[in-house]
Write an enzyme that holds these catalytic residues in place. Sequence first.
Site, mmCIF file in Angstrom:
data_model
loop_
_atom_site.group_PDB
_atom_site.id
_atom_site.type_symbol
_atom_site.label_atom_id
_atom_site.label_comp_id
_atom_site.label_asym_id
_atom_site.label_seq_id
_atom_site.Cartn_x
_atom_site.Cartn_y
_atom_site.Cartn_z
ATOM 1 N N GLY A 10 17.692 50.544 29.165
ATOM 2 C CA GLY A 10 18.616 51.599 29.538
ATOM 3 C C GLY A 10 19.787 51.041 30.332
ATOM 4 O O GLY A 10 20.852 50.798 29.785
ATOM 5 N N SER A 15 16.479 45.606 24.514
ATOM 6 C CA SER A 15 17.716 46.147 25.057
ATOM 7 C C SER A 15 17.903 45.696 26.507
ATOM 8 O O SER A 15 17.855 44.494 26.783
ATOM 9 C CB SER A 15 17.728 47.666 24.914
ATOM 10 O OG SER A 15 19.025 48.181 25.110
ATOM 11 N N TYR A 16 18.086 46.625 27.463
ATOM 12 C CA TYR A 16 18.291 46.208 28.846
ATOM 13 C C TYR A 16 17.051 45.534 29.424
ATOM 14 O O TYR A 16 17.142 44.837 30.441
ATOM 15 C CB TYR A 16 18.704 47.386 29.727
ATOM 16 C CG TYR A 16 19.302 46.942 31.039
ATOM 17 C CD1 TYR A 16 20.636 46.550 31.110
ATOM 18 C CD2 TYR A 16 18.534 46.865 32.195
ATOM 19 C CE1 TYR A 16 21.179 46.102 32.300
ATOM 20 C CE2 TYR A 16 19.071 46.428 33.386
ATOM 21 C CZ TYR A 16 20.393 46.041 33.445
ATOM 22 O OH TYR A 16 20.937 45.582 34.617
ATOM 23 N N ASP A 48 22.322 46.311 14.243
ATOM 24 C CA ASP A 48 22.541 46.916 15.557
ATOM 25 C C ASP A 48 23.935 46.548 16.047
ATOM 26 O O ASP A 48 24.279 45.367 16.117
ATOM 27 C CB ASP A 48 21.488 46.398 16.538
ATOM 28 C CG ASP A 48 21.728 46.851 17.974
ATOM 29 O OD1 ASP A 48 22.310 47.936 18.149
ATOM 30 O OD2 ASP A 48 21.320 46.124 18.898
ATOM 31 N N HIS A 83 18.552 48.476 16.263
ATOM 32 C CA HIS A 83 18.278 48.072 17.639
ATOM 33 C C HIS A 83 16.782 48.039 17.947
ATOM 34 O O HIS A 83 16.290 47.090 18.558
ATOM 35 C CB HIS A 83 18.978 49.061 18.569
ATOM 36 C CG HIS A 83 18.994 48.664 19.996
ATOM 37 N ND1 HIS A 83 19.678 47.566 20.462
ATOM 38 C CD2 HIS A 83 18.429 49.241 21.099
ATOM 39 C CE1 HIS A 83 19.531 47.477 21.769
ATOM 40 N NE2 HIS A 83 18.774 48.478 22.185
#
Length: 472
Positions: free
Chosen positions: A92, A188-189, A393, A445
């Site tokens: 996030g 991701s994060y 992505d 992603h």
Amino acid sequence: MLSFYLVLVSLLLLEPFSVARHSFSSNREQSDQSRASEDLVANLPGQPVVNFKHYAGYVTVNENNGRRLFYWLYESPSLPDEKPLVLWLNGGPGCSSIGYGATQEIGPFLVDSDESSLTVNPYSWNKEANLLFLESPIGVGFSYSNTSTDYANLGDDFAANDAYAFLHEWFLKYPSYRTRAFYIAGESYAGKYVPELAEIIVDRNKDPSLFIDLRGILLGNPETSDVQDWQGMVDYAWSHAVISDETHRTIIASCDFNSNDTWSNQDCSQAVNELLKQYKEIDIYSLYTSVCIDSLTGSDDNSTPVFKTTSKMMPRIMAGYDPCLDDYAKSYYNRLDVQKALHVSSGHHLRDWRICNMSVFNGWSDSKESVLPIYQKLIAAGIRIWVYSGDTDGRVPVLSTRYSISTLSLPITREWRPWYHQKQVGGWVQEYEGLTFATFRGAGHAVPTFKPSESLAFFSSFLSGASLPFKR
């Protein structure tokens, strides 16, 4: 140097962190086993019959402040006492590992479109390992703090320290896992969360009483280095016809992503605005799949991120063959009977669950510009690092990851080549000293959502340390 996510208004002092040196006596372990049994999940609404146990509940990471992190453990259906433990984190920052990783990607249960029943995921990663999902930090999913000032301190260091405290408290609750081979994975994060947590483990493993048998980390479409992440995002958008030649040339000419003052350049800011404007028309996380029309036209969910031109970017919104998966998860986890089964709610109180908490995202106070120095440290410590990238992505595109890895200048041990799954090309892979990088052909992603069978095979190779298949 520019932060990919954060414009820091001020530096916040994070609270000091320490982990008590617990004595693992047999009496303590017996009492902790009874604590674990209280978290056994039974009668989860809509759940099909399965041949494994799963546990969910809270671990307190700060007694004084009432900080509690929510977890969900799925044991492996075969030989759970022998298989490793894998911690999964979503990013996030502010997005739920339950809503994404467990529910849409690698967990054993997928929420159906009727929002009330669950389907068995035949490619769940718990076939190969015991899976531990953590909603981290506080404010994400069901995790919370009773001290409001904690939320003002959220950042990379805060999240990593709380996750480390969580692990030690969780091992007290599940002592049989304390000496198990351990891996950390995420996307991701979590590309920052995972190596930051791994670094703390490596540093504190020097104290035998705190030892965790960390073997490796696995990172999917990971945020890695701000400069390379931005450069890769821009080049990928241009090379995939999302932006015009003119917009690309303007960004290249006017944007200095190494600068602390990137957005003061009006030409740069306007050109990046144009890039984000074009991505609003499609799913940035999956260029070639549809968007969820219901969410676009009728949702008032304030957890839905909004595009804006700052150094911040937004967490993943939707991805997958069914673009409305996020909506199904939100409806399911906001049911009182579901929350009771997961030991989140007792009585009639319903806890508000969001797949992404934008207050966490917007309030993030500390983000490392690059975790590549941590990569080097982990490689030197003998920690296995595998990085994978879905090649459709646009949010953390394959180019960003390739640019980041190239800056490490690692010796190549096995040249770029295709890897295969069921006689088809799954993607391409290159092996370095201490690191393996692989692509997934045609995946967005959240790679396991798009390529579930390939992802499970890939995960199996990662755990075994074996090279990906290079023949049909």
